[in-house]
Design an enzyme around this catalytic site. Structure first.
Site, PDB file in Angstrom:
ATOM      1  N   GLU A   1       0.492  11.685  -4.630  1.00 26.39           N
ATOM      2  CA  GLU A   1       0.171  11.014  -3.383  1.00 26.39           C
ATOM      3  C   GLU A   1       1.305  10.103  -2.947  1.00 26.39           C
ATOM      4  O   GLU A   1       1.981   9.480  -3.760  1.00 26.39           O
ATOM      5  CB  GLU A   1      -1.139  10.232  -3.529  1.00 26.39           C
TER       6      GLU A   1
ATOM      7  N   CYS B   1       5.547   4.337  -0.021  1.00 28.66           N
ATOM      8  CA  CYS B   1       5.319   4.237  -1.464  1.00 28.66           C
ATOM      9  C   CYS B   1       5.392   5.641  -2.054  1.00 28.66           C
ATOM     10  O   CYS B   1       4.602   6.521  -1.699  1.00 28.66           O
ATOM     11  CB  CYS B   1       3.956   3.597  -1.719  1.00 28.66           C
TER      12      CYS B   1
ATOM     13  N   CYS C   1       0.536   9.614 -15.076  1.00 26.33           N
ATOM     14  CA  CYS C   1       1.346   8.549 -15.669  1.00 26.33           C
ATOM     15  C   CYS C   1       0.971   8.412 -17.131  1.00 26.33           C
ATOM     16  O   CYS C   1      -0.218   8.440 -17.488  1.00 26.33           O
ATOM     17  CB  CYS C   1       1.112   7.224 -14.940  1.00 26.33           C
TER      18      CYS C   1
ATOM     19  N   CYS D   1      -1.786   1.879 -18.024  1.00 27.93           N
ATOM     20  CA  CYS D   1      -2.193   0.487 -17.856  1.00 27.93           C
ATOM     21  C   CYS D   1      -3.708   0.437 -17.627  1.00 27.93           C
ATOM     22  O   CYS D   1      -4.274   1.279 -16.920  1.00 27.93           O
ATOM     23  CB  CYS D   1      -1.456  -0.146 -16.682  1.00 27.93           C
TER      24      CYS D   1
ATOM     25  N   CYS E   1      -5.219   0.548 -13.893  1.00 21.22           N
ATOM     26  CA  CYS E   1      -4.680   1.518 -12.933  1.00 21.22           C
ATOM     27  C   CYS E   1      -5.397   2.850 -13.065  1.00 21.22           C
ATOM     28  O   CYS E   1      -5.384   3.470 -14.137  1.00 21.22           O
ATOM     29  CB  CYS E   1      -3.184   1.703 -13.167  1.00 21.22           C
TER      30      CYS E   1
ATOM     31  N   CYS F   1      -3.137  -0.285  -3.883  1.00 23.72           N
ATOM     32  CA  CYS F   1      -2.421  -0.368  -5.152  1.00 23.72           C
ATOM     33  C   CYS F   1      -3.356  -0.096  -6.328  1.00 23.72           C
ATOM     34  O   CYS F   1      -4.424  -0.685  -6.436  1.00 23.72           O
ATOM     35  CB  CYS F   1      -1.799  -1.761  -5.286  1.00 23.72           C
TER      36      CYS F   1
END
Length: 372
Positions: free
Chosen positions: A92, A105, A112, A116, A119, A343
């Site tokens: 995205e 962005c 990933c 984290c 996230c 975010c």
């Protein structure tokens, strides 16, 4: 023979490719401008190149960016593209318009591996690194799609003024493709962005931070999120490999070559976990020797996280503690959360959404390229 995807090549590599097909070096500049500044996706459109060269390129090269599965626009004007990178993977890309800038962005990985805790992207797992074509292809597509939407024809009138590598993935775990993409973003024959207007966000890959400082220093943002190792180990598992002492030392080294005279520390605000006055005081002491600013990020909840967003009052009080210590502190506006573009929300359950979007797309007319 496999065709070379020219979006995969920086300017030096384009020149080398043209030399390999017995073309003169000056053609590299023309070719780069057609691709990146004008958004050409077909060689026939490159009217100032000789027909013989265009024919040669058509047989040996291509201009191929990720395909668009879904194009969504938020009530606040934020625009998000869901892009197909093959084998069931999607990424995205988000455009955030503001009065004085337009920020894109960009993602650097499908999924990933850093994982984290706060996230949603990390919760989907890691699939693979993106190629340079898939990274720069996000900027290529978005810039020229936005120009078409806004009716902008002139190649020097850019819609995207800033790029942040803060989308899916840890950019420094995908170093070489990311480096080539950064060089294209800065290249005057491509996107011509200032180093100050390109920001790479990292969770703290210390050796690669040092490499980036030597190879292509752009503005740097560090995902901090905790004032001590015990808490950061829990929130950002990478901290167990590169603890705060090593990370802050790398920040100080980077500042010697950085285009800005500060590091941006990103800090997601988690209710009752990292948002107390004591945490703020600990942060002030932690960064005392690193010129910096803080960007406080209200947590964007997602199913199964077990975390809550700090209250507005708590965020304001936390920010005031940092400001009282002389640290420039901003609180990030939540943009695009109605289309999951805020975010920490990128590509939550992306594979499910990809399948749904692909099924839906079969009922729609085919997408038209931005430059057609």
């Amino acid at each position: 023979m496999d065709r070379v995807n020219l979006l995969d090549l920086d300017s030096a590599q384009v020149a080398a490719f043209l030399a390999s097909v017995e073309e003169k070096p000056f053609r590299a500049r023309q070719l780069s401008r057609w691709i990146h500044r004008r958004g050409a996706g077909q060689f026939d459109a490159m009217t100032d190149l000789a027909k013989s060269l265009r024919a040669k390129l058509a047989h040996t090269a291509e201009i191929k960016a990720p395909g668009v599965i879904r194009d969504s626009t938020s009530d606040d004007g934020t625009r998000k593209w869901l892009l197909d990178v093959g084998n069931g993977n999607a990424i995205e890309t988000v455009f955030i318009p503001e009065d004085d800038r337009g920020t894109l962005c960009v993602s650097t990985q499908a999924g990933c591996a850093v994982n984290c805790r706060f996230c949603s992207t990390g919760k989907q797992g890691y699939s693979r690194n993106l190629t340079t074509a898939e990274i720069i292809g996000q900027l290529w597509w978005a810039e020229h799609a936005l120009r078409k939407t806004l009716g902008i024809a002139a190649e020097h009138e850019r819609v995207i003024s800033n790029v942040v590598l803060m989308g899916m993935g840890e950019p420094l775990q995908n170093y070489e493709p990311t480096l080539r993409a950064l060089r294209l973003m800065l290249d005057d024959d491509a996107y011509g962005l200032s180093r100050r207007r390109v920001t790479l966000s990292t969770s703290g890959m210390v050796p690669q931070m040092d490499r980036l400082g030597q190879d292509c220093p752009v503005a740097l943002a560090v995902s901090l999120h905790a004032p001590n190792d015990a808490l950061r180990d829990e929130l950002v598992p990478l901290n167990r490999k590169y603890p705060l002492r090593e990370l802050l030392a790398a920040c100080r080294r980077y500042l010697k070559v950085a285009p800005r005279d500060f590091i941006t520390f990103e800090y997601v605000m988690l209710d009752g976990l990292n948002d107390s006055d004591a945490h703020a005081r600990e942060l002030v002491a932690l960064v005392a020797e690193v010129p910096c600013k803080f960007n406080l990020i209200p947590f964007n909840p997602f199913p199964g996280s077990g975390l809550k967003r700090s209250s507005q009052d708590r965020i304001r009080a936390f920010a005031q503690r940092l400001q009282d210590a002389g640290i420039v502190t901003t609180t990030r506006k939540t943009r695009g959360d109605d289309i999951d573009a805020a975010c920490g929300q990128l590509a939550g359950e992306v594979q499910d959404r990809t399948r749904l979007a692909q099924r839906a797309s079969r009922k729609l007319p085919p997408l038209v390229a931005a430059n057609s």
